[in-house]
Write a protein that holds these residues in place. Sequence first.
Motif, PDB file in Angstrom:
ATOM      1  N   LEU A   1       0.830  -1.208   0.000  1.00 46.81           N
ATOM      2  CA  LEU A   1       0.000   0.000   0.000  1.00 46.81           C
ATOM      3  C   LEU A   1       0.866   1.262   0.000  1.00 46.81           C
ATOM      4  CD1 LEU A   1      -2.896  -0.942   2.435  1.00 46.81           C
ATOM      5  CD2 LEU A   1      -3.095  -0.392   0.010  1.00 46.81           C
ATOM      6  N   LYS A   2       2.011   1.201   0.651  1.00 53.54           N
ATOM      7  CA  LYS A   2       2.920   2.352   0.663  1.00 53.54           C
ATOM      8  C   LYS A   2       3.373   2.671  -0.759  1.00 53.54           C
ATOM      9  CE  LYS A   2       7.162   4.071   2.823  1.00 53.54           C
ATOM     10  NZ  LYS A   2       8.274   3.765   3.771  1.00 53.54           N
ATOM     11  N   TRP A   3       3.691   1.642  -1.515  1.00 50.17           N
ATOM     12  CA  TRP A   3       4.091   1.816  -2.913  1.00 50.17           C
ATOM     13  C   TRP A   3       2.931   2.390  -3.729  1.00 50.17           C
ATOM     14  CZ3 TRP A   3       2.129  -1.249  -7.094  1.00 50.17           C
ATOM     15  CH2 TRP A   3       2.743  -0.995  -8.323  1.00 50.17           C
ATOM     16  N   ILE A   4       1.733   1.865  -3.502  1.00 49.23           N
ATOM     17  CA  ILE A   4       0.549   2.339  -4.229  1.00 49.23           C
ATOM     18  C   ILE A   4       0.226   3.788  -3.856  1.00 49.23           C
ATOM     19  CG2 ILE A   4      -1.953   2.037  -4.475  1.00 49.23           C
ATOM     20  CD1 ILE A   4      -1.462  -0.992  -4.136  1.00 49.23           C
ATOM     21  N   PHE A   5       0.251   4.090  -2.564  1.00 50.54           N
ATOM     22  CA  PHE A   5      -0.047   5.450  -2.114  1.00 50.54           C
ATOM     23  C   PHE A   5       0.948   6.450  -2.699  1.00 50.54           C
ATOM     24  CE2 PHE A   5      -3.042   5.606   1.732  1.00 50.54           C
ATOM     25  CZ  PHE A   5      -3.834   4.605   1.201  1.00 50.54           C
ATOM     26  N   LYS A   6       2.203   6.043  -2.809  1.00 56.09           N
ATOM     27  CA  LYS A   6       3.217   6.929  -3.381  1.00 56.09           C
ATOM     28  C   LYS A   6       2.910   7.215  -4.847  1.00 56.09           C
ATOM     29  CE  LYS A   6       8.230   7.503  -3.848  1.00 56.09           C
ATOM     30  NZ  LYS A   6       9.562   6.893  -3.601  1.00 56.09           N
ATOM     31  N   LYS A   7       2.501   6.172  -5.592  1.00 49.92           N
ATOM     32  CA  LYS A   7       2.146   6.352  -7.000  1.00 49.92           C
ATOM     33  C   LYS A   7       0.904   7.232  -7.147  1.00 49.92           C
ATOM     34  CE  LYS A   7       2.307   2.985  -9.961  1.00 49.92           C
ATOM     35  NZ  LYS A   7       3.347   3.447 -10.890  1.00 49.92           N
TER      36      LYS A   7
ATOM     37  N   ASP B   1      -1.399   9.689   5.879  1.00 50.85           N
ATOM     38  CA  ASP B   1      -2.697   9.054   5.647  1.00 50.85           C
ATOM     39  C   ASP B   1      -2.576   7.532   5.675  1.00 50.85           C
ATOM     40  OD1 ASP B   1      -4.152  11.393   5.471  1.00 50.85           O
ATOM     41  OD2 ASP B   1      -3.919  11.577   3.313  1.00 50.85           O
ATOM     42  N   LEU B   2      -1.447   7.008   5.211  1.00 50.14           N
ATOM     43  CA  LEU B   2      -1.223   5.564   5.281  1.00 50.14           C
ATOM     44  C   LEU B   2      -1.133   5.110   6.739  1.00 50.14           C
ATOM     45  CD1 LEU B   2      -0.691   2.835   3.996  1.00 50.14           C
ATOM     46  CD2 LEU B   2       1.737   3.445   3.845  1.00 50.14           C
ATOM     47  N   ASP B   3      -0.490   5.924   7.576  1.00 51.89           N
ATOM     48  CA  ASP B   3      -0.411   5.599   9.007  1.00 51.89           C
ATOM     49  C   ASP B   3      -1.808   5.541   9.628  1.00 51.89           C
ATOM     50  OD1 ASP B   3       2.339   5.539   8.826  1.00 51.89           O
ATOM     51  OD2 ASP B   3       2.603   7.600   9.523  1.00 51.89           O
ATOM     52  N   LYS B   4      -2.644   6.498   9.262  1.00 53.17           N
ATOM     53  CA  LYS B   4      -4.019   6.503   9.787  1.00 53.17           C
ATOM     54  C   LYS B   4      -4.797   5.296   9.268  1.00 53.17           C
ATOM     55  CE  LYS B   4      -4.189  11.567  10.050  1.00 53.17           C
ATOM     56  NZ  LYS B   4      -4.685  12.801   9.399  1.00 53.17           N
TER      57      LYS B   4
ATOM     58  N   MET C   1     -13.024   1.659   7.574  1.00 49.47           N
ATOM     59  CA  MET C   1     -12.747   2.515   6.421  1.00 49.47           C
ATOM     60  C   MET C   1     -13.733   3.678   6.327  1.00 49.47           C
ATOM     61  SD  MET C   1      -9.983   1.637   5.026  1.00 49.47           S
ATOM     62  CE  MET C   1      -9.529   1.397   6.759  1.00 49.47           C
ATOM     63  N   PHE C   2     -14.948   3.452   6.801  1.00 47.70           N
ATOM     64  CA  PHE C   2     -15.926   4.540   6.836  1.00 47.70           C
ATOM     65  C   PHE C   2     -15.421   5.669   7.731  1.00 47.70           C
ATOM     66  CE2 PHE C   2     -19.438   6.515   9.220  1.00 47.70           C
ATOM     67  CZ  PHE C   2     -20.107   7.147   8.184  1.00 47.70           C
ATOM     68  N   PHE C   3     -14.908   5.308   8.903  1.00 47.66           N
ATOM     69  CA  PHE C   3     -14.395   6.322   9.835  1.00 47.66           C
ATOM     70  C   PHE C   3     -13.090   6.936   9.327  1.00 47.66           C
ATOM     71  CE2 PHE C   3     -17.138   3.809  12.678  1.00 47.66           C
ATOM     72  CZ  PHE C   3     -17.910   4.831  13.202  1.00 47.66           C
ATOM     73  N   TYR C   4     -12.259   6.119   8.662  1.00 45.68           N
ATOM     74  CA  TYR C   4     -11.028   6.646   8.071  1.00 45.68           C
ATOM     75  C   TYR C   4     -11.366   7.690   7.007  1.00 45.68           C
ATOM     76  CZ  TYR C   4      -7.136   6.854   4.772  1.00 45.68           C
ATOM     77  OH  TYR C   4      -6.151   7.297   3.909  1.00 45.68           O
ATOM     78  N   SER C   5     -12.364   7.381   6.185  1.00 38.97           N
ATOM     79  CA  SER C   5     -12.762   8.294   5.119  1.00 38.97           C
ATOM     80  C   SER C   5     -13.265   9.624   5.681  1.00 38.97           C
ATOM     81  CB  SER C   5     -13.848   7.635   4.252  1.00 38.97           C
ATOM     82  OG  SER C   5     -14.262   8.495   3.226  1.00 38.97           O
ATOM     83  N   ARG C   6     -14.040   9.549   6.748  1.00 37.35           N
ATOM     84  CA  ARG C   6     -14.535  10.774   7.372  1.00 37.35           C
ATOM     85  C   ARG C   6     -13.393  11.575   7.985  1.00 37.35           C
ATOM     86  NH1 ARG C   6     -19.811  10.286  10.982  1.00 37.35           N
ATOM     87  NH2 ARG C   6     -19.456  12.534  10.832  1.00 37.35           N
TER      88      ARG C   6
END
Length: 276
Positions: free
Chosen positions: A40-46, A53-56, A122-127
């Motif tokens: 996911l770190k690789w994807i988030f960077k791209k 945000d990845l940490d959260k 993920m709902f709470f993360y999105s908010r």
Amino acid sequence: MILNYIHWNLDPEIANIFGFSLRYYSLLFVTGIILTILTLKWIFKKEGISSEDLDKLTMYGVIGLVVGMRLGHYLFYDPSYFLENPLEIFLPIRFLEEGGIEFTGFQGLSSHGGVLGFLIAMFFYSRKTKHSMIGTLDLIAVAAPLLGVFIRLGNFMNSEIIGTKTTSLLGVIFESKDDIPRHAAQLYEALSYFIIFIIMLYLYKNVRHKLKNGVFFGLVLVLIFIARFVIEFVKENQVGFEDEMSFNMGQILSLPYIAIGIGFIIYGFKKTKKIL
């Protein structure tokens, strides 16, 4: 002809240090989470999404996943135990009748409950981050099957979720259970999830611009839970009440996720077509 079946009798405990049990399952579970996060770190960077945000996402996701897996196992398979021992659902210990406690680790996890718990998280993360929930789920879908690979490898190490009897040359005798050659259902699932991971990674790298708005998330749900549904046919039932059912609990719980996945795929294609 004498068949040389694989004999499996690995002690699931690697070491016990001052009452703390280090097990292969726990080690593989953590390894799966770490590799998923790195992917996911690789994807988030791209995608140009910050590491904060990845940490959260990691914090919300791990909590939602573990709580969902624990609750799901007991609600779906052993609700009476949940009502009698609610604290043990969330703590890696067992309270002994004669007094004292025993460290057990988190034994009893449901992938269906884990997905539901993760979606709520993920709902709470999105908010919290104001990121699109569907967009985030599409990215997570690429890496998620990798965690499933390591969870099922952990099940194999524990000689649990064993398969039905077989005469196949690939049969495994789980000596801690009995002397019957069985399907290595855990390895079938691990291999299926790894193939799904490769498929999702390929699609992300090559057609990401065409598959958005929930298509990735829907596709991974459909692939994973179809694989789960099919492989359940060569698994022993986990609890006694399943013996009277045409489809076991794992299969019944997979059907809604397959339907939801199809819904997301249809929605995603329609939404992306409108944008393009």
